[in-house]
Design a protein around this motif. Structure first.
Motif: not given
Length: 103
Positions: A6, A30, A35-37, A39, A43-44, A85, A87-88, A103
């Motif tokens: 992160n 992106d 894989d990213y999220k 926030n 960003t993670t 996986d 993160m999910h 979310k």
């Protein structure tokens, strides 16, 4: 292996609102395929190797370094062998216990 990293990175010499600069970094992440999220505070990303995760950070720095004289970055890392996986999975684990989270 799963490396969750992160980070928050932004120029400090571009005024109060830096979203136009941070968006360049997010666009790069992106397009990288990792894989990213996103926030509110950073960003993670999740990668299979530490080198890949740190490469994303370096590339992000390179983007901002071209347009800024000063770049701030804070990083936290969680690396675990034999997993994927996460993160999910971490979010799913909490949701199994308390229901869907915002979310």
């Amino acid at each position: 292996m799963s490396v969750m990293l992160n980070f928050a990175m932004f120029p400090t010499d571009k005024g109060d609102s830096v979203s136009q600069y941070v968006s360049k970094v997010i666009k790069h992440i992106d397009s990288s395929g990792v894989d990213y999220k996103l926030n509110p505070m950073g960003t993670t990303i999740e990668t299979e190797t530490m080198a890949e995760a740190l490469s994303i950070v370096q590339q992000s720095y390179d983007i901002l370094n071209e347009i800024s004289d000063r770049v701030y970055c804070a990083i936290t890392i969680d690396a675990q062998k034999g997993k994927g996986d996460r993160m999910h999975g971490k979010i799913n684990s909490i949701e199994k216990r308390i229901g869907e989270v915002k979310k």
